[in-house]
Design an enzyme around this catalytic site. Sequence first.
Site, PDB file in Angstrom:
ATOM      1  N   TRP A 199     -23.492 -53.492  87.351  1.00 16.15           N
ATOM      2  CA  TRP A 199     -22.598 -54.615  87.068  1.00 16.15           C
ATOM      3  C   TRP A 199     -22.044 -54.541  85.662  1.00 16.15           C
ATOM      4  O   TRP A 199     -20.859 -54.779  85.432  1.00 16.15           O
ATOM      5  CB  TRP A 199     -23.290 -55.956  87.325  1.00 16.15           C
ATOM      6  N   ASP A 216     -22.963 -62.275  81.526  1.00 15.56           N
ATOM      7  CA  ASP A 216     -22.959 -62.369  82.984  1.00 15.56           C
ATOM      8  C   ASP A 216     -24.361 -62.815  83.391  1.00 15.56           C
ATOM      9  O   ASP A 216     -25.325 -62.060  83.275  1.00 15.56           O
ATOM     10  CB  ASP A 216     -22.632 -60.987  83.577  1.00 15.56           C
ATOM     11  N   LYS A 252     -26.113 -66.370  94.044  1.00 16.21           N
ATOM     12  CA  LYS A 252     -27.493 -65.921  93.872  1.00 16.21           C
ATOM     13  C   LYS A 252     -28.424 -67.090  93.612  1.00 16.21           C
ATOM     14  O   LYS A 252     -29.430 -67.213  94.276  1.00 16.21           O
ATOM     15  CB  LYS A 252     -27.590 -64.884  92.763  1.00 16.21           C
TER      16      LYS A 252
HETATM   17  C1  LIG Z   1     -23.865 -60.004  92.313  1.00 19.96           C
HETATM   18  C2  LIG Z   1     -23.528 -59.762  90.902  1.00 19.96           C
HETATM   19  C3  LIG Z   1     -22.201 -59.553  90.493  1.00 19.96           C
HETATM   20  C4  LIG Z   1     -21.035 -59.493  91.453  1.00 19.96           C
HETATM   21  O1  LIG Z   1     -20.742 -60.756  91.891  1.00 19.96           O
HETATM   22  P1  LIG Z   1     -19.480 -61.075  92.843  1.00 19.96           P
HETATM   23  O2  LIG Z   1     -19.547 -62.554  92.886  1.00 19.96           O
HETATM   24  O3  LIG Z   1     -19.759 -60.405  94.143  1.00 19.96           O
HETATM   25  O4  LIG Z   1     -18.270 -60.552  92.194  1.00 19.96           O
HETATM   26  C5  LIG Z   1     -21.968 -59.396  89.138  1.00 19.96           C
HETATM   27  N1  LIG Z   1     -22.960 -59.428  88.236  1.00 19.96           N
HETATM   28  C6  LIG Z   1     -24.256 -59.609  88.609  1.00 19.96           C
HETATM   29  C7  LIG Z   1     -25.315 -59.628  87.567  1.00 19.96           C
HETATM   30  C8  LIG Z   1     -24.563 -59.772  89.955  1.00 19.96           C
HETATM   31  O5  LIG Z   1     -25.847 -59.960  90.316  1.00 19.96           O
END
Ligand SMILES: *Cc1c(COP(=O)(O)O)cnc(C)c1O
Length: 358
Positions: free
Chosen positions: A100, A168, A192
């Site tokens: 990511w 993030d 999540k």
């Molecule tokens: C799942 C995830 C993403 C991607 O998320 P989307 O909503 O599918 O774009 C980005 N960063 C982290 C840390 C993730 O766990």
Amino acid sequence: MVHNFNAGPSILPEQVLKKAAQAILNFNDTGLSILEVGHRTPLFESVLDEARSLVRELMEIGPEYEVLFLHGGATTQFMQVPMNLLDDAGTAAYIDTGVWSSKAIQYARQFGNVKVLASSKDANYTYIPTDFSVDPPVTYLHITTNNTIYGTEWHKFPFSHGVPVVADMSSDILSRVIDHSRFDLIYAGAQKNMGAAGTTLVVIKRSLLGKVQRKIPGILDYQKHIEAGSMLNTPPVFAIYVSLLTLQWLKEQGGVAAIDKLNTEKASLLYATLDSLPIFRPTVATQDRSRMNVCFVMKDGKQELEQLFLDRCKKEGMVGVKGHRSVGGFRVSLYNALPLSSVKDIVAVMEDFAKTHG
Ligand SMILES: *Cc1c(COP(=O)(O)O)cnc(C)c1O
């Protein structure tokens, strides 16, 4: 009984699912579905207002921040962050801790200079780098606080030098007590730990904005979203409603402090089991272990047991245990809504399996 260890989209509290299901049929006794109400009505405005104020309350966010619920997932933020913050001639610093963050780096390169200060790619991202310094002039520093695929998590934030920090937090948002005022922009896909796929939380310090020269398309401009109160176009109404229900649930559990305690207990139990059994091996550096995503493999020489263990989990109603393809082995996700009883159950299965096959 199903135990949901999925990495994302992932388990939600049963109370949230029940209320969401009810709202699809009859939202707040209006005789209308939540899917049928206009977003510019007091009905939905109160959903958005309460969701925003719960984010402020639970994360202890000060008035200098704005709270947005946007479309496009965390991936859109990989682009939207540099588009709004980084000038062509500017430099952003990134720490590469997995797939990511690599994607975030790749997207940012389209908008300005990117300095990768540190990377743990050399060890398949099994640790969080600490050997770096952020030397100005840097427009911002970007980190991924929890690395969903590899099971590492930043437990300390070793930077306090006036460079804005962008994080993030998709897979550990609202899972632990942290000082959010150390961050200038936080983003997280909801699916999540705080709701359903379809909306992305963005918490942003207002003072960060208005500094780039480029023309930003309106729908990607944070400033425009702030002015429009997350209503620049039709917001993801249902996804925001599910986030509201999840935030309400979290508050009822006692908020972030209470869930932090529970998450610590769940992760400690699972890691202690992994450390004690002769067949499993956690894959990441001990000090960087994630409390949300626990990655492990069979010990050397025991790999033939991998499929057997996956079959056993399946038989026990445990879903989402298979590791991500880039790590292999197993990954057990312990998000906020996962009860301690599910961890106790998988621990019992692991102990029994080790007794038979160890
Ligand atoms: C799942 C995830 C993403 C991607 O998320 P989307 O909503 O599918 O774009 C980005 N960063 C982290 C840390 C993730 O766990």
